[in-house]
Scaffold this motif. Structure first.
Motif, PDB file in Angstrom:
ATOM      1  N   SER A 176      38.575  14.824 -60.167  1.00 28.34           N
ATOM      2  CA  SER A 176      37.516  15.210 -59.233  1.00 28.34           C
ATOM      3  C   SER A 176      36.614  16.288 -59.823  1.00 28.34           C
ATOM      4  N   CYS A 177      37.246  17.333 -60.368  1.00 33.54           N
ATOM      5  CA  CYS A 177      36.465  18.444 -60.905  1.00 33.54           C
ATOM      6  C   CYS A 177      35.724  18.050 -62.182  1.00 33.54           C
ATOM      7  N   ALA A 178      36.402  17.352 -63.069  1.00 31.11           N
ATOM      8  CA  ALA A 178      35.762  16.953 -64.327  1.00 31.11           C
ATOM      9  C   ALA A 178      34.563  16.049 -64.068  1.00 31.11           C
ATOM     10  N   SER A 179      34.710  15.130 -63.136  1.00 31.58           N
ATOM     11  CA  SER A 179      33.594  14.227 -62.812  1.00 31.58           C
ATOM     12  C   SER A 179      32.430  14.998 -62.206  1.00 31.58           C
ATOM     13  N   ALA A 180      32.744  15.946 -61.316  1.00 32.48           N
ATOM     14  CA  ALA A 180      31.692  16.747 -60.686  1.00 32.48           C
ATOM     15  C   ALA A 180      30.951  17.585 -61.720  1.00 32.48           C
ATOM     16  N   PHE A 181      31.687  18.224 -62.627  1.00 35.83           N
ATOM     17  CA  PHE A 181      31.054  19.014 -63.673  1.00 35.83           C
ATOM     18  C   PHE A 181      30.200  18.131 -64.583  1.00 35.83           C
ATOM     19  N   ALA A 182      30.707  16.950 -64.900  1.00 33.29           N
ATOM     20  CA  ALA A 182      29.961  16.038 -65.762  1.00 33.29           C
ATOM     21  C   ALA A 182      28.637  15.639 -65.126  1.00 33.29           C
ATOM     22  N   VAL A 183      28.653  15.378 -63.837  1.00 37.78           N
ATOM     23  CA  VAL A 183      27.414  15.029 -63.131  1.00 37.78           C
ATOM     24  C   VAL A 183      26.411  16.177 -63.216  1.00 37.78           C
ATOM     25  N   TRP A 184      26.894  17.421 -62.986  1.00 34.73           N
ATOM     26  CA  TRP A 184      25.996  18.572 -63.045  1.00 34.73           C
ATOM     27  C   TRP A 184      25.398  18.738 -64.439  1.00 34.73           C
ATOM     28  N   ILE A 185      26.233  18.612 -65.459  1.00 37.85           N
ATOM     29  CA  ILE A 185      25.765  18.805 -66.830  1.00 37.85           C
ATOM     30  C   ILE A 185      24.747  17.741 -67.218  1.00 37.85           C
ATOM     31  N   VAL A 186      25.017  16.490 -66.856  1.00 31.75           N
ATOM     32  CA  VAL A 186      24.089  15.406 -67.188  1.00 31.75           C
ATOM     33  C   VAL A 186      22.751  15.612 -66.489  1.00 31.75           C
ATOM     34  N   LEU A 187      22.795  15.903 -65.195  1.00 34.94           N
ATOM     35  CA  LEU A 187      21.553  16.108 -64.459  1.00 34.94           C
ATOM     36  C   LEU A 187      20.792  17.335 -64.957  1.00 34.94           C
ATOM     37  N   ALA A 188      21.517  18.417 -65.232  1.00 35.78           N
ATOM     38  CA  ALA A 188      20.861  19.621 -65.752  1.00 35.78           C
ATOM     39  C   ALA A 188      20.219  19.349 -67.111  1.00 35.78           C
ATOM     40  N   SER A 189      20.885  18.551 -67.943  1.00 36.82           N
ATOM     41  CA  SER A 189      20.333  18.214 -69.255  1.00 36.82           C
ATOM     42  C   SER A 189      19.059  17.398 -69.126  1.00 36.82           C
TER      43      SER A 189
ATOM     44  N   GLN B  75       9.129  32.079 -63.958  1.00 33.30           N
ATOM     45  CA  GLN B  75       9.404  30.865 -64.731  1.00 33.30           C
ATOM     46  C   GLN B  75      10.864  30.460 -64.615  1.00 33.30           C
ATOM     47  N   GLY B  76      11.748  31.433 -64.613  1.00 28.67           N
ATOM     48  CA  GLY B  76      13.160  31.128 -64.437  1.00 28.67           C
ATOM     49  C   GLY B  76      13.432  30.472 -63.102  1.00 28.67           C
ATOM     50  N   ALA B  77      12.754  30.944 -62.047  1.00 27.69           N
ATOM     51  CA  ALA B  77      12.930  30.364 -60.717  1.00 27.69           C
ATOM     52  C   ALA B  77      12.466  28.913 -60.683  1.00 27.69           C
ATOM     53  N   LEU B  78      11.379  28.619 -61.384  1.00 25.93           N
ATOM     54  CA  LEU B  78      10.919  27.227 -61.436  1.00 25.93           C
ATOM     55  C   LEU B  78      11.953  26.325 -62.101  1.00 25.93           C
ATOM     56  N   ALA B  79      12.648  26.846 -63.102  1.00 25.56           N
ATOM     57  CA  ALA B  79      13.691  26.057 -63.756  1.00 25.56           C
ATOM     58  C   ALA B  79      14.922  25.934 -62.860  1.00 25.56           C
ATOM     59  N   SER B  80      15.205  26.977 -62.073  1.00 23.22           N
ATOM     60  CA  SER B  80      16.379  26.953 -61.194  1.00 23.22           C
ATOM     61  C   SER B  80      16.224  25.981 -60.038  1.00 23.22           C
ATOM     62  N   LEU B  81      15.000  25.822 -59.544  1.00 25.63           N
ATOM     63  CA  LEU B  81      14.778  25.042 -58.324  1.00 25.63           C
ATOM     64  C   LEU B  81      15.289  23.603 -58.426  1.00 25.63           C
ATOM     65  N   PRO B  82      14.907  22.829 -59.439  1.00 26.45           N
ATOM     66  CA  PRO B  82      15.451  21.459 -59.507  1.00 26.45           C
ATOM     67  C   PRO B  82      16.944  21.421 -59.828  1.00 26.45           C
ATOM     68  N   ILE B  83      17.480  22.484 -60.465  1.00 25.05           N
ATOM     69  CA  ILE B  83      18.910  22.535 -60.747  1.00 25.05           C
ATOM     70  C   ILE B  83      19.704  22.597 -59.448  1.00 25.05           C
ATOM     71  N   ASN B  84      19.113  23.172 -58.413  1.00 25.20           N
ATOM     72  CA  ASN B  84      19.779  23.195 -57.108  1.00 25.20           C
ATOM     73  C   ASN B  84      20.039  21.775 -56.603  1.00 25.20           C
ATOM     74  N   ALA B  85      19.135  20.855 -56.927  1.00 23.34           N
ATOM     75  CA  ALA B  85      19.341  19.447 -56.570  1.00 23.34           C
ATOM     76  C   ALA B  85      20.522  18.871 -57.339  1.00 23.34           C
ATOM     77  N   ALA B  86      20.688  19.279 -58.596  1.00 21.60           N
ATOM     78  CA  ALA B  86      21.847  18.829 -59.379  1.00 21.60           C
ATOM     79  C   ALA B  86      23.146  19.331 -58.771  1.00 21.60           C
ATOM     80  N   THR B  87      23.116  20.531 -58.212  1.00 19.68           N
ATOM     81  CA  THR B  87      24.324  21.106 -57.620  1.00 19.68           C
ATOM     82  C   THR B  87      24.788  20.327 -56.403  1.00 19.68           C
ATOM     83  N   ILE B  88      23.862  19.860 -55.569  1.00 19.14           N
ATOM     84  CA  ILE B  88      24.284  19.111 -54.378  1.00 19.14           C
ATOM     85  C   ILE B  88      24.864  17.764 -54.781  1.00 19.14           C
ATOM     86  N   PHE B  89      24.373  17.169 -55.862  1.00 21.41           N
ATOM     87  CA  PHE B  89      24.979  15.922 -56.344  1.00 21.41           C
ATOM     88  C   PHE B  89      26.362  16.197 -56.952  1.00 21.41           C
ATOM     89  N   MET B  90      26.545  17.360 -57.566  1.00 20.23           N
ATOM     90  CA  MET B  90      27.869  17.749 -58.031  1.00 20.23           C
ATOM     91  C   MET B  90      28.836  17.847 -56.862  1.00 20.23           C
TER      92      MET B  90
END
Length: 269
Positions: free
Chosen positions: A96-109, A65-80
Motif C-alpha cells: 500500500s505504502c510503496a504503491s502510494a509513494f510511487a504514484v506521488w513520485i511519478v506524478l511529481a516527476s 515561484q516555489g508556491a507555483l511549483a507546489s500547487l500542482p504537487i498538491n494534486a499529486a498528493t491527493i492521488f497518493m
C-alpha cells in the motif's frame, strides 16, 4: 563563530522546530480520531516550517515561484492518498505504502517538466479533487482503535520531517525555487501516519484518516495559491501569514460543518 558552524547550528535549530510541529500534530491525530486527525494532518505543519525557512534565506520572488511549483504537487498528493486508501483495504503496509509513494513520485516527476501558471495549477487541483473526493467518500467512516505508542514513533517522525527541512534548506540555493517548492510539500505527515499506524491498527482505520483529509488538502491547495498571490503583493511575511490563516480558517469551517451534521444526525435518531 565560523560561518560553517553558524550554518550548521542554525540548520539544526530549524530541523528541531519543524520536527516539534509535526510530532505534536501527529500525536493529536492519533488521539482524536480520523476526522480531527485529518484536519490536523492537512494543516501546514511540515510545509509551513519549510517555507518559513526558505523565506529567511530567499526573496519574495523565490517564494512565489516555489508556491507555483507546489500547487500542482498538491494534486499529486491527493492521488497518493487515493492509491493508499484503495489498496489498504485489502493489502499490507508494504504494498500500500510503496504503491502510494510511487504514484506521488511519478506524478511529481511529470509535473516538474512543465512551467505552471496559477490558473493551470488551480485547474489541476480542481480536476484532481473532483475525481478523488467522490472516490474517497466511502472510506471515511471507520472507528479509530486505541493506539499504543511505541518508543520509536516520536523519533521516527522527528527524523522524517527534520531530514526534509535539512534537504529543503541546504539545497534551495542551487536547485532553485521550482524544485524547492516540490520538496517543501512532500507529504511527510501522511507518510509517517501510513508507516506507523498501518501495522498497528490496520489498513482501513489508517486509510480513513487519509480519506477524511481530501477536503482539508483542497484547502491547503487554496492556501498555496493565496501565498503565491500575497507574497508578490505584500512580501513573504504577510504572504505566509495569509496562507496559514487560509488553512486554519478552512479547516475550522470543515470542523464546524461536521459538528452540525453530527448534531442533526443525533437529533434525527
Amino acid at each position: 563563530m565560523s560561518l560553517d558552524l553558524h550554518f550548521i547550528l542554525f540548520l539544526l535549530l530549524r530541523m528541531a522546530i519543524a520536527a516539534a510541529f509535526v510530532v505534536t500534530a501527529s500525536v493529536i491525530t492519533e488521539r482524536s480520531g480520523p476526522v480531527i486527525g485529518a484536519l490536523i494532518a492537512t494543516l501546514p505543519v511540515s510545509a509551513g516550517p519549510s517555507y518559513v525557512f526558505l523565506a529567511i534565506d530567499h526573496d519574495a520572488a523565490f517564494i512565489a515561484q516555489g508556491a507555483l511549483a507546489s500547487l500542482p504537487i498538491n494534486a499529486a498528493t491527493i492521488f497518493m492518498c487515493l492509491t493508499y486508501v484503495m489498496l489498504a483495504q485489502r493489502r499490507g503496509m508494504l504494498v500500500s505504502c510503496a504503491s502510494a509513494f510511487a504514484v506521488w513520485i511519478v506524478l511529481a516527476s511529470i509535473i516538474r517538466q512543465f512551467d505552471w501558471s496559477l490558473t493551470a495549477g488551480l485547474a489541476a487541483n480542481l480536476i484532481a479533487f473532483g475525481i478523488c473526493i467522490p472516490l474517497l467518500a466511502g472510506y471515511r467512516h471507520v472507528k479509530m482503535p486505541l493506539v499504543a505508542r511505541r518508543w520509536y514513533d516520536v523519533p521516527m517522525r522527528a527524523v522524517l520531517v527534520a531530514t526534509l527541512v535539512a534537504i529543503v534548506v541546504s539545497t534551495s540555493s542551487w536547485v532553485g525555487p521550482r524544485i524547492s517548492g516540490i520538496i517543501a510539500i512532500f507529504p511527510v505527515v501522511f507518510s509517517s501516519m501510513m508507516v506507523i499506524l498501518h501495522p498497528r491498527i490496520g489498513g482501513p482505520p489508517t486509510a480513513a484518516v487519509l480519506a477524511n483529509s481530501a477536503w482539508g488538502l483542497l484547502g491547503f491547495g487554496t492556501a498555496i495559491a493565496v501565498m503565491h498571490v500575497a507574497v508578490v503583493q505584500f512580501g513573504s511575511a504577510i504572504g505566509l501569514c495569509l496562507a496559514l490563516g487560509t488553512c486554519v480558517t478552512w479547516n475550522l469551517t470543515l470542523w464546524g460543518i461536521g459538528r452540525r451534521a453530527m448534531h442533526k444526525a443525533r437529533q434525527a435518531s
